[in-house]
Design a protein around this motif. Sequence first.
Motif, PDB file in Angstrom:
ATOM      1  N   VAL A  24       0.756  -1.005  -0.171  1.00 24.18           N
ATOM      2  CA  VAL A  24       0.090   0.075   0.117  1.00 24.18           C
ATOM      3  C   VAL A  24       1.024   1.058   0.212  1.00 24.18           C
ATOM      4  O   VAL A  24       1.375   1.808   1.074  1.00 24.18           O
ATOM      5  N   PRO A  25       1.126   1.927  -1.272  1.00 18.15           N
ATOM      6  CA  PRO A  25       2.083   2.998  -1.282  1.00 18.15           C
ATOM      7  C   PRO A  25       1.661   4.144  -0.391  1.00 18.15           C
ATOM      8  O   PRO A  25       2.405   5.109  -0.130  1.00 18.15           O
ATOM      9  N   ALA A  26       0.239   4.189  -0.230  1.00 20.55           N
ATOM     10  CA  ALA A  26      -0.171   5.618   0.585  1.00 20.55           C
ATOM     11  C   ALA A  26       0.441   5.632   1.970  1.00 20.55           C
ATOM     12  O   ALA A  26      -0.113   6.467   2.426  1.00 20.55           O
ATOM     13  N   ILE A  27       0.765   4.561   2.540  1.00 20.64           N
ATOM     14  CA  ILE A  27       1.115   4.264   4.020  1.00 20.64           C
ATOM     15  C   ILE A  27       2.615   5.072   3.935  1.00 20.64           C
ATOM     16  O   ILE A  27       3.534   4.756   3.461  1.00 20.64           O
ATOM     17  N   ARG A  30       6.147   3.197   4.736  1.00 17.44           N
ATOM     18  CA  ARG A  30       5.739   1.645   4.696  1.00 17.44           C
ATOM     19  C   ARG A  30       7.029   0.685   4.765  1.00 17.44           C
ATOM     20  O   ARG A  30       6.658  -0.370   5.291  1.00 17.44           O
TER      21      ARG A  30
END
Length: 195
Positions: A24-27, A30
């Motif tokens: 999940v790149p939005a985290i 990450r």
Amino acid sequence: MNLPNKLTLLRILLVPVYLVFMYVPAIPYRYTLALVVFILASITDALDGHIARKHNLITTFGKFADPLADKVLVLAALAALADLENSPVNGIVVTIVATREFMVSGLRLVTAEKGIVVAAGIWGKLKTAFTMVTIVVIQLWLMLEADFALFWSMSEDGIVLAALIMRILVWISVLLTVISGAVYLKGYWKHIDMK
């Protein structure tokens, strides 16, 4: 359920958490979070066996579930790393490791029918430990490169050397994987009915 078995189950439950951070790149940060989760899961591997031996809490469930938890964790991490661009891990590595793991799991099922438990041996433990260390090294590079951008100013030679070191670690892990699989197969081949 005793504490070592709870730690083993915790290791399995941490796998989807690790994968969420990897995919999940939005985290934010990450790869850092994935590294922390992977290290925590790896620590449970060392702890569950130590506690089980020290307090005589070794169970048949633990003998089966502990290596299974290791397989799930390592294969998930290798598969996630193989998905990354310019990764030192590729499909060949994942295939070799997965083949060995399926072979040993199948061996465990066959021997279990005869009342024989195939516990993790020294080669299997060495393979697991070295592979986990290799994954931590790769995750650390990802964290420093992607989350903190520390290598943007690094020389091309330095980047090439780091990539080479990670590839060497990966292929040593693969070699240990093949050796440990061969040792298990040789040790328990007599229990496989070929008729």
